[in-house]
Design a protein around this motif. Structure first.
Motif, PDB file in Angstrom:
ATOM      1  N   MET A 322     -85.557 -71.130 -33.601  1.00  0.00           N
ATOM      2  CA  MET A 322     -86.116 -69.925 -32.186  1.00  0.00           C
ATOM      3  C   MET A 322     -86.132 -70.182 -31.272  1.00  0.00           C
ATOM      4  O   MET A 322     -85.667 -69.600 -30.870  1.00  0.00           O
ATOM      5  CB  MET A 322     -86.687 -69.125 -32.937  1.00  0.00           C
ATOM      6  CG  MET A 322     -86.754 -67.770 -33.003  1.00  0.00           C
ATOM      7  SD  MET A 322     -84.767 -67.110 -33.399  1.00  0.00           S
ATOM      8  CE  MET A 322     -85.707 -66.555 -34.963  1.00  0.00           C
ATOM      9  N   ALA A 323     -86.755 -71.955 -31.061  1.00  0.00           N
ATOM     10  CA  ALA A 323     -87.355 -71.396 -29.959  1.00  0.00           C
ATOM     11  C   ALA A 323     -86.509 -72.221 -29.183  1.00  0.00           C
ATOM     12  O   ALA A 323     -86.043 -71.813 -28.252  1.00  0.00           O
ATOM     13  CB  ALA A 323     -88.436 -72.515 -30.071  1.00  0.00           C
ATOM     14  N   ALA A 324     -85.460 -73.260 -28.996  1.00  0.00           N
ATOM     15  CA  ALA A 324     -84.014 -73.885 -29.172  1.00  0.00           C
ATOM     16  C   ALA A 324     -83.335 -72.145 -28.999  1.00  0.00           C
ATOM     17  O   ALA A 324     -83.019 -72.150 -27.411  1.00  0.00           O
ATOM     18  CB  ALA A 324     -83.455 -74.407 -29.651  1.00  0.00           C
ATOM     19  N   ALA A 325     -83.393 -71.214 -29.803  1.00  0.00           N
ATOM     20  CA  ALA A 325     -82.283 -70.127 -29.032  1.00  0.00           C
ATOM     21  C   ALA A 325     -82.250 -69.352 -28.215  1.00  0.00           C
ATOM     22  O   ALA A 325     -81.446 -69.110 -27.240  1.00  0.00           O
ATOM     23  CB  ALA A 325     -81.407 -69.233 -30.149  1.00  0.00           C
ATOM     24  N   ASN A 326     -84.090 -68.977 -28.464  1.00  0.00           N
ATOM     25  CA  ASN A 326     -84.315 -68.160 -27.155  1.00  0.00           C
ATOM     26  C   ASN A 326     -84.522 -69.249 -25.402  1.00  0.00           C
ATOM     27  O   ASN A 326     -84.214 -68.399 -24.461  1.00  0.00           O
ATOM     28  CB  ASN A 326     -85.989 -68.357 -26.806  1.00  0.00           C
ATOM     29  CG  ASN A 326     -86.170 -67.242 -28.451  1.00  0.00           C
ATOM     30  OD1 ASN A 326     -85.129 -66.263 -28.874  1.00  0.00           O
ATOM     31  ND2 ASN A 326     -87.343 -67.221 -28.736  1.00  0.00           N
ATOM     32  N   HIS A 327     -84.585 -69.960 -25.319  1.00  0.00           N
ATOM     33  CA  HIS A 327     -84.510 -71.257 -24.505  1.00  0.00           C
ATOM     34  C   HIS A 327     -82.860 -70.781 -24.017  1.00  0.00           C
ATOM     35  O   HIS A 327     -82.863 -71.197 -22.779  1.00  0.00           O
ATOM     36  CB  HIS A 327     -84.598 -72.684 -24.592  1.00  0.00           C
ATOM     37  CG  HIS A 327     -84.600 -73.310 -23.971  1.00  0.00           C
ATOM     38  ND1 HIS A 327     -84.407 -75.071 -23.569  1.00  0.00           N
ATOM     39  CD2 HIS A 327     -84.645 -73.401 -22.106  1.00  0.00           C
ATOM     40  CE1 HIS A 327     -84.696 -75.664 -21.873  1.00  0.00           C
ATOM     41  NE2 HIS A 327     -84.577 -74.561 -21.269  1.00  0.00           N
TER      42      HIS A 327
END
Length: 346
Positions: A322-327
């Motif tokens: 999720m953190a990667a997707a939001n980045h």
């Protein structure tokens, strides 16, 4: 007796008497083919006989080593390089959004390179080369690609087989006339014309037998890790609407890697980016890709989020999907990914 003739005698003697070849025997036979010394009829017989017998890991490694020996190679001054290849024969049911992962990943700080050709049978579908040409990019030399990867304002490159591996590229006509795909069709996607300190492979598969084959080869090549993706049309981006069973090679071990679009906050009722008209074109793919880079929501944007975020996690830039997707969403919404694309196509 030439190495190729001797190899044919061993592999083309029927289902019960055919013998497996050593890696060294495969390299010798392939050298004869790639150097242009071999008769084309013998070369075709050899590839088809290997396919009918079923290639062993050792034989596939011999083909890969010979292809790499006929591939120009330069070292690149970056720590990590992601190399990925969609099917060289392109896409005809979905727009290949993976070409726009190049500037997205570069904007996230990961140097990235795509390999391919302008066009190849049997599909003769839309390729990365065609989309980038529609965007105004000319074919790059290896030296230019190296400088682009080392420039953080660009950080991405496309390398055509005709430039990196001209001897392999010269087999295209023979391969089209053979009709059936030889092992080269898979192994050419594992070549490494530009090499960093650590190299990571992202490659698609269709048939269930391939992950173990590809995983074994990764561990006998210059790649440090790999993502083996059950992507659309054999590409590297999985379906957007359901689970996909992928694989990773990490620390020398092949592991199952199940991905769920919901882990990336992606909810779509379509598998990928389908063309408006009946046929996929490079022009429409470019249009849809630019819309995604401009922050427009839809399957194209979600494809970039999904594929790029998975790659960032695999390569260690993020620990959480999720953190990667939001980045990635931030890179698209801020225009940074678009800027990286514009820098690269000048």
């Amino acid at each position: 007796m030439t190495a190729l003739a001797d190899a044919i005698k061993k592999v083309a003697t029927g289902p019960h008497l055919s013998k497996d070849l050593t890696t060294e025997e495969l390299v010798a036979a392939m050298q004869e083919i790639l150097s242009g010394e071999a008769d084309e009829v013998r070369a075709a017989i050899f590839f088809i006989a290997l396919r009918m017998k079923g290639e062993t890991n050792a034989e596939n490694l011999g083909v890969l080593q010979a292809l790499q020996q006929h591939t120009h190679q330069l070292d690149v001054a970056v720590d990590d390089l992601l190399v990925y290849s969609d099917p060289f024969n392109g896409f005809n049911r979905h727009c290949p959004m993976s070409v726009f992962m190049l500037p997205v990943l570069a904007a996230a700080g990961l140097a990235v390179m795509s390999l391919g050709v302008q066009s190849m049978g049997p599909k003769f579908g839309v390729t990365h080369a065609q989309v980038l040409q529609a965007a105004g990019m000319n074919q790059q030399t290896l030296e230019t690609a190296k400088s682009r990867l080392e420039d953080p304002s660009i950080g991405w490159a496309y390398v055509d087989q005709s430039v990196a591996s001209p001897a392999v590229f010269q087999l295209q006509s023979l391969r089209e006339r053979m009709i059936k795909r030889p092992s080269i069709a898979t192994l050419e996607k594992m070549l490494l014309p530009l090499r960093a300190r650590r190299n990571h492979l992202m490659i698609g598969f269709v048939h269930k037998a391939y992950p173990s084959v590809l995983g074994w080869l990764v561990n006998h090549s210059d790649f440090n890790s790999a993502m083996i993706m059950r992507g659309l049309e054999g590409g590297v981006i999985p379906t957007l609407r359901e689970l996909s069973n992928n694989y990773q090679v990490l620390d020398g071990e092949l592991k199952e890697w199940t991905l769920d679009p919901l882990q990336f906050a992606i909810e779509q009722d379509t598998r990928g980016v389908q063309p408006v008209a009946e046929k996929v074109t490079a022009a429409e793919t470019l249009e849809r890709g630019l819309e995604a880079l401009n922050g427009h929501k839809g399957p194209a944007r979600d494809s970039l989020i999904y594929g790029a975020a998975a790659a960032l996690c695999h390569c260690g830039l993020h620990a959480d999907f999720m953190a990667a997707a939001n980045h990635v969403r931030e890179l698209l919404d801020s225009g940074k990914a678009l800027q990286q694309f514009e820098q690269g196509r000048r």
